[in-house]
Structures are given as C-alpha cells and as structure tokens.
Design an enzyme around this catalytic site. Structure first.
Site, mmCIF file in Angstrom:
data_model
loop_
_atom_site.group_PDB
_atom_site.id
_atom_site.type_symbol
_atom_site.label_atom_id
_atom_site.label_comp_id
_atom_site.label_asym_id
_atom_site.label_seq_id
_atom_site.Cartn_x
_atom_site.Cartn_y
_atom_site.Cartn_z
ATOM 1 N N ASP A 1 0.812 -1.228 0.000
ATOM 2 C CA ASP A 1 0.000 0.000 0.000
ATOM 3 C C ASP A 1 0.839 1.269 0.000
ATOM 4 O OD1 ASP A 1 1.060 -0.169 2.529
ATOM 5 O OD2 ASP A 1 -0.736 0.563 3.529
ATOM 6 N N LYS B 1 11.645 1.588 7.944
ATOM 7 C CA LYS B 1 12.022 0.182 8.062
ATOM 8 C C LYS B 1 10.860 -0.733 7.649
ATOM 9 C CE LYS B 1 13.141 0.636 12.371
ATOM 10 N NZ LYS B 1 13.589 0.296 13.750
ATOM 11 N N ASN C 1 2.837 2.502 2.203
ATOM 12 C CA ASN C 1 2.779 3.172 3.511
ATOM 13 C C ASN C 1 1.509 3.997 3.723
ATOM 14 O OD1 ASN C 1 5.299 2.125 4.172
ATOM 15 N ND2 ASN C 1 6.389 3.898 3.353
#
Length: 359
Positions: free
Chosen positions: A230, A264, A232
C-alpha cells in the site's frame, strides 16, 4: 488369362508393399482361372500361381519393383531406427554431463551438493488485506509471493510455507496470470484465516511498528508476514491486527545492524528471504545485507557510529572538507544573489517615484 491393368499411381512408395500387390493379383487370377469356384488340386493351383507371378512381374517394371522392395525394407526397420535414435540421444546426454563435470583447465570439478534440511519453522503470508489494495498493488503482491515460493524451493533450509485468506482479487489475478499456482509444491494455500489454522500461542506477527525486537528465530513458532502492498498508506495496520487477535508481535532487528535512508518497511519477499538467509547463516547482519536492495541505501550501523565519533580516514576527511567548501561557496553565491536582487528592487522603486507610469 486376363489381368487387370496396374496404374503407375498404385506403384508409389506410399502404396501397399510388393507382397500385397502379388497377393491381390493371385486372388484375381485364381478367380478368373476358376470361375466356377471349384476346389483345385495341388497340381492345378500351382501353374496358376506361377503364371500370376510372371504376369505381375511383366506388368511392373524393374525400377518399380526395386522401389517397392526398398519401401518394404524401410517399414521393417522402423523400430530399429527408433532404437538407434534413442541410443544417440542418451549418448549426447552423457557427453553433456561429462563436459559439465570438467572445468576450463580440464580437471575434474566436484559437484557441490548441498543437503536440504527442511526447517520446522512456519512462515505465513497473511492475505486478508485484499479489500484494502488497488488491483495494481494486488498484482505486485502476486509477484512477491511468486518470489517467496521460488526462494523457498531453492533454499537449503526451506520453511513450512503457508498462504492464508487466499481469495478475492489475489486469487482471481493468480487464476488469470499464473495458472500454474495450483501445481505448486511444498506450500499450503488456504482460504481460512491463519488464526483458524494455528494455535494463538504459536503465532508471532512480524511488523515494523512493534516495540519488541526479534533476537532469535524460534522454529517451533509460526511467523506471520502481512501481505499488504500500500506504499505506507496504511501505517501501523499489521501491528493493529496483531493486537486485535491477541497474538505476539515483533520486528526484525534491522535497527541493530542496518542504517537506512527510508522507513524500516520491507516488501513481503524481502522479509521472507531474510528469514531464509538467517536460517542458513545464523547471522542477522549477513542475512540483511545479502537481501536488501541497494535502493534502500542500507549501510552497517558500525560505519555510521564511526562517522559520528569522528573516526574517519584521511580520504573521508578530505571528502568532507571538499563538501563543506562547496557548501560555503554555495552559501556565498546565494548571499550575493540576494544582495543584487535587493539593489535592483531599490533602483526600480526610486525610478517609480520619479516616473509613476513605470512599472
């Protein structure tokens, strides 16, 4: 005795063999020589057969007879030729294998055979986010799952691979573009949610938002990777799902070994490959750097610490000095440009007071 004419087309190589032609002629001649259908004695039948063969030989030229004989011989040797071709193929295979076992200098190369030792660790890709993704992202997830499957198949320590909540857009896309998935081996593809297949105490959800850091892999556990692409947009969703189902959660020890320019958050196949690499090497640092792509800008944490403490080599110091010098020159240039703009503005303002029609 009357014999029917034999056309030249009947003597082509693809027609019946010579014996068949002779048998037909014998039958016709016998019928003509014995119209009443009487049973002939041995002495009476023999002259008819001899006359028939003689008539047939006169009706068929010598060249056509040779042609028919060659065709008969070709048909009889069909199985022999097939066997020879098979032997020839086997011989070529043996030669290729022999060449593969020889190095460039001609010495015998030992073929390295790694013993495959399957791991008891269960690795699950949770596909329950299907309704939250656009079709283009579902296609990306499909590619990542294909990569996971391929890497697990060639790994010396393959995990127990599960694909759960399989359905919706993902299944439709796989049916249309990757029909071979139904024949995949060493993978369990289930429509059920992972919570219905595993004990909750065995589950550990891998999410970068978890405060817990995974130090070691417990091969008696089942680790869950969120099958979500997606970019983020859904931050913290996998962590939230782990809390909703009341299962353990943890993040890979990325921050302890790697400094990255971005968040991360790793792709599904990257997390999968890192775990496979750790099972093989038993070293997190090696596992990270053999998998992470260069675009992530990953560098070892030890290097960043040395830079922070000022432990730089002469070349690095010179590089930093050049960088600072360039920055100062840029700053001076910007200051001069700003001063010139202010001066120009003052001139225009003065000119406007003198002649209001300007500007």
């Amino acid at each position: 005795m009357h014999l029917p004419a034999i056309m030249a087309s009947e003597m082509a190589p693809n027609t019946a063999s010579l014996l068949e032609v002779i048998d037909v002629e014998l039958k016709v001649s016998s019928d003509n020589g014995n119209p009443d259908g009487k049973k002939l004695g041995l002495n009476e039948a023999k002259p008819i057969e001899t006359d028939c063969k003689a008539e047939t030989e006169r009706a068929v030229s010598k060249r056509q007879l040779k042609k028919l004989m060659r065709q008969k011989q070709w048909e009889e040797q069909r199985e022999l030729r097939k066997q020879k071709r098979k032997e020839k193929r086997e011989k070529r295979k043996q030669e290729r294998r022999s060449q593969a076992d020889l190095s460039v200098d001609g010495s015998v190369r030992k073929r390295i055979r790694r013993d495959i030792i399957p791991s008891a660790l269960r690795l699950i890709v949770d596909c329950s986010f299907d309704n939250l993704m656009a079709l283009k992202d579902v296609k990306k997830l499909n590619k990542q799952i294909q990569r996971c499957y391929a890497e697990n198949r060639r790994s010396p320590h393959p995990v127990q691979f599960y694909l759960t909540s399989h359905g919706g857009q993902l299944k439709k896309n796989m049916d249309e573009n990757d029909k071979g998935w139904i024949n995949w081996k060493d993978i369990s593809i289930r429509s059920e949610h992972y919570s219905e297949l595993m004990k909750s105490e065995d589950l550990v959800y891998l999410t970068s938002d978890s405060p817990n850091v995974l130090e070691e892999l417990d091969e008696s556990k089942a680790y869950v990777i969120g099958g979500l692409v997606d970019h983020n947009h859904q931050k913290g969703l996998t962590y939230q799902r782990a809390q909703e189902f009341g299962i353990s959660h943890a993040q890979l020890p990325l921050g302890s070994f790697v400094k990255m320019n971005s968040r991360k958050v790793l792709a599904v196949n990257h997390v999968f490959e890192i775990i496979l690499a750790y099972l093989e090497r038993r070293d997190w640092k090696e596992a990270f750097f053999c998998v992470l792509p260069q675009r992530k800008g990953a560098v070892p944490v030890t290097e960043t610490n040395e830079i922070a403490e000022g432990k730089l080599s002469d070349d690095e110091v010179e590089k930093n000095e050049n960088s600072n010098s360039s920055a100062n020159e840029t700053s001076i240039s910007e200051t001069n440009l700003k001063h010139e703009l202010e001066t120009s503005s003052d001139i225009m303002e003065s000119a406007t007071h003198i002649n209001p029609h300007l500007g």
